[in-house]
Design a protein around this motif. Structure first.
Motif, PDB file in Angstrom:
ATOM      1  N   ALA A  46    -121.224 -55.740 -89.168  1.00  0.00           N
ATOM      2  CA  ALA A  46    -121.693 -54.479 -89.741  1.00  0.00           C
ATOM      3  C   ALA A  46    -122.316 -54.708 -91.111  1.00  0.00           C
ATOM      4  CB  ALA A  46    -120.545 -53.489 -89.834  1.00  0.00           C
ATOM      5  N   ALA A  47    -121.671 -55.516 -91.939  1.00  0.00           N
ATOM      6  CA  ALA A  47    -122.197 -55.806 -93.268  1.00  0.00           C
ATOM      7  C   ALA A  47    -123.520 -56.560 -93.172  1.00  0.00           C
ATOM      8  CB  ALA A  47    -121.181 -56.617 -94.064  1.00  0.00           C
ATOM      9  N   LYS A  48    -123.608 -57.527 -92.274  1.00  0.00           N
ATOM     10  CA  LYS A  48    -124.830 -58.312 -92.120  1.00  0.00           C
ATOM     11  C   LYS A  48    -126.018 -57.421 -91.774  1.00  0.00           C
ATOM     12  CE  LYS A  48    -125.826 -60.721 -88.319  1.00  0.00           C
ATOM     13  NZ  LYS A  48    -125.760 -61.782 -87.293  1.00  0.00           N
ATOM     14  N   TYR A  49    -125.854 -56.551 -90.781  1.00  0.00           N
ATOM     15  CA  TYR A  49    -126.964 -55.706 -90.358  1.00  0.00           C
ATOM     16  C   TYR A  49    -127.256 -54.592 -91.357  1.00  0.00           C
ATOM     17  CZ  TYR A  49    -127.485 -58.227 -86.068  1.00  0.00           C
ATOM     18  OH  TYR A  49    -127.731 -59.229 -85.165  1.00  0.00           O
ATOM     19  N   THR A  50    -126.256 -54.136 -92.090  1.00  0.00           N
ATOM     20  CA  THR A  50    -126.500 -53.129 -93.123  1.00  0.00           C
ATOM     21  C   THR A  50    -127.301 -53.726 -94.265  1.00  0.00           C
ATOM     22  OG1 THR A  50    -124.500 -51.904 -92.550  1.00  0.00           O
ATOM     23  CG2 THR A  50    -125.409 -51.549 -94.756  1.00  0.00           C
ATOM     24  N   LEU A  51    -126.938 -54.939 -94.691  1.00  0.00           N
ATOM     25  CA  LEU A  51    -127.685 -55.593 -95.764  1.00  0.00           C
ATOM     26  C   LEU A  51    -129.123 -55.893 -95.340  1.00  0.00           C
ATOM     27  CD1 LEU A  51    -124.950 -57.973 -97.189  1.00  0.00           C
ATOM     28  CD2 LEU A  51    -125.905 -55.921 -98.260  1.00  0.00           C
ATOM     29  N   LEU A  52    -129.306 -56.327 -94.097  1.00  0.00           N
ATOM     30  CA  LEU A  52    -130.664 -56.562 -93.603  1.00  0.00           C
ATOM     31  C   LEU A  52    -131.457 -55.261 -93.562  1.00  0.00           C
ATOM     32  CD1 LEU A  52    -129.966 -59.054 -90.684  1.00  0.00           C
ATOM     33  CD2 LEU A  52    -131.289 -59.520 -92.757  1.00  0.00           C
ATOM     34  N   LYS A  53    -130.819 -54.191 -93.134  1.00  0.00           N
ATOM     35  CA  LYS A  53    -131.493 -52.899 -93.020  1.00  0.00           C
ATOM     36  C   LYS A  53    -131.897 -52.354 -94.381  1.00  0.00           C
ATOM     37  CE  LYS A  53    -130.561 -49.898 -89.750  1.00  0.00           C
ATOM     38  NZ  LYS A  53    -131.905 -49.644 -89.245  1.00  0.00           N
ATOM     39  N   MET A  54    -131.115 -52.640 -95.407  1.00  0.00           N
ATOM     40  CA  MET A  54    -131.369 -52.070 -96.723  1.00  0.00           C
ATOM     41  C   MET A  54    -132.227 -52.965 -97.614  1.00  0.00           C
ATOM     42  SD  MET A  54    -130.054 -49.181 -96.347  1.00  0.00           S
ATOM     43  CE  MET A  54    -130.198 -48.524 -97.991  1.00  0.00           C
ATOM     44  N   THR A  55    -132.788 -54.030 -97.079  1.00  0.00           N
ATOM     45  CA  THR A  55    -133.667 -54.877 -97.889  1.00  0.00           C
ATOM     46  C   THR A  55    -134.895 -54.079 -98.302  1.00  0.00           C
ATOM     47  OG1 THR A  55    -134.752 -55.753 -95.920  1.00  0.00           O
ATOM     48  CG2 THR A  55    -132.941 -57.040 -96.828  1.00  0.00           C
ATOM     49  N   ASN A  56    -135.586 -54.563 -99.293  1.00  0.00           N
ATOM     50  CA  ASN A  56    -136.748 -53.861 -99.806  1.00  0.00           C
ATOM     51  C   ASN A  56    -137.882 -53.935 -98.800  1.00  0.00           C
ATOM     52  OD1 ASN A  56    -138.775 -52.709-101.245  1.00  0.00           O
ATOM     53  ND2 ASN A  56    -138.746 -54.173-102.914  1.00  0.00           N
ATOM     54  N   SER A  57    -138.259 -52.789 -98.266  1.00  0.00           N
ATOM     55  CA  SER A  57    -139.334 -52.741 -97.292  1.00  0.00           C
ATOM     56  C   SER A  57    -140.614 -52.188 -97.887  1.00  0.00           C
ATOM     57  CB  SER A  57    -138.913 -51.860 -96.117  1.00  0.00           C
ATOM     58  OG  SER A  57    -138.786 -50.523 -96.553  1.00  0.00           O
ATOM     59  N   GLY A  58    -140.560 -51.754 -99.144  1.00  0.00           N
ATOM     60  CA  GLY A  58    -141.741 -51.177 -99.754  1.00  0.00           C
ATOM     61  C   GLY A  58    -141.992 -49.748 -99.306  1.00  0.00           C
ATOM     62  N   ARG A  59    -140.997 -49.123 -98.713  1.00  0.00           N
ATOM     63  CA  ARG A  59    -141.130 -47.753 -98.240  1.00  0.00           C
ATOM     64  C   ARG A  59    -140.110 -46.856 -98.929  1.00  0.00           C
ATOM     65  NH1 ARG A  59    -142.672 -51.283 -94.757  1.00  0.00           N
ATOM     66  NH2 ARG A  59    -144.351 -50.905 -93.288  1.00  0.00           N
ATOM     67  N   ARG A  60    -140.334 -45.561 -98.852  1.00  0.00           N
ATOM     68  CA  ARG A  60    -139.461 -44.616 -99.533  1.00  0.00           C
ATOM     69  C   ARG A  60    -138.047 -44.635 -98.967  1.00  0.00           C
ATOM     70  NH1 ARG A  60    -140.532 -38.170-100.333  1.00  0.00           N
ATOM     71  NH2 ARG A  60    -138.688 -37.783-101.578  1.00  0.00           N
ATOM     72  N   PHE A  61    -137.926 -44.715 -97.648  1.00  0.00           N
ATOM     73  CA  PHE A  61    -136.620 -44.742 -96.990  1.00  0.00           C
ATOM     74  C   PHE A  61    -136.468 -46.087 -96.289  1.00  0.00           C
ATOM     75  CE2 PHE A  61    -137.939 -40.271 -97.091  1.00  0.00           C
ATOM     76  CZ  PHE A  61    -136.912 -39.749 -97.859  1.00  0.00           C
ATOM     77  N   PRO A  62    -135.988 -47.104 -96.985  1.00  0.00           N
ATOM     78  CA  PRO A  62    -136.008 -48.465 -96.436  1.00  0.00           C
ATOM     79  C   PRO A  62    -135.196 -48.645 -95.164  1.00  0.00           C
ATOM     80  CG  PRO A  62    -134.704 -48.375 -98.444  1.00  0.00           C
ATOM     81  CD  PRO A  62    -135.389 -47.048 -98.309  1.00  0.00           C
ATOM     82  N   SER A  63    -134.199 -47.828 -94.922  1.00  0.00           N
ATOM     83  CA  SER A  63    -133.385 -48.047 -93.726  1.00  0.00           C
ATOM     84  C   SER A  63    -134.114 -47.662 -92.450  1.00  0.00           C
ATOM     85  CB  SER A  63    -132.051 -47.303 -93.827  1.00  0.00           C
ATOM     86  OG  SER A  63    -132.275 -45.922 -93.909  1.00  0.00           O
ATOM     87  N   PHE A  64    -135.254 -46.975 -92.560  1.00  0.00           N
ATOM     88  CA  PHE A  64    -135.993 -46.547 -91.373  1.00  0.00           C
ATOM     89  C   PHE A  64    -137.316 -47.280 -91.207  1.00  0.00           C
ATOM     90  CE2 PHE A  64    -133.607 -42.667 -92.692  1.00  0.00           C
ATOM     91  CZ  PHE A  64    -132.680 -42.727 -91.672  1.00  0.00           C
ATOM     92  N   TRP A  65    -137.501 -48.390 -91.909  1.00  0.00           N
ATOM     93  CA  TRP A  65    -138.771 -49.090 -91.844  1.00  0.00           C
ATOM     94  C   TRP A  65    -138.967 -49.800 -90.520  1.00  0.00           C
ATOM     95  CZ3 TRP A  65    -138.732 -54.413 -91.322  1.00  0.00           C
ATOM     96  CH2 TRP A  65    -137.563 -55.064 -91.661  1.00  0.00           C
TER      97      TRP A  65
END
Length: 73
Positions: A46-65
């Motif tokens: 869970a921590a691994k995928y959460t950290l990957l999901k929250m990386t900087n995507s250059g978008r306003r809502f990074p978890s949905f990039w």
């Protein structure tokens, strides 16, 4: 802390061994594998995928990039 849930081993086997589950596992876009892992008590996953999901995507809502999840795409 060990979860006491009937057939938890079946859920763990599905999460780790099912070829379809593995084929589509990702942190991109609306994928919820981090949430599924947390529900199964798999805190490291869970921590691994959460950290990957929250990386900087250059978008306003990074978890949905993710390019496949944009409107009109």
């Amino acid at each position: 802390m060990e979860l006491e849930v009937p057939d938890l081993d079946v859920a763990h086997n599905t999460y780790f061994l099912d070829e379809d589950v593995l084929k589509f596992r990702s942190h991109v876009g609306w994928k919820q594998d981090n949430i599924f892992a947390a529900h199964l008590g798999l805190t490291n996953e869970a921590a691994k995928y959460t950290l990957l999901k929250m990386t900087n995507s250059g978008r306003r809502f990074p978890s949905f990039w993710g390019t496949r999840f944009r409107l009109g795409a």
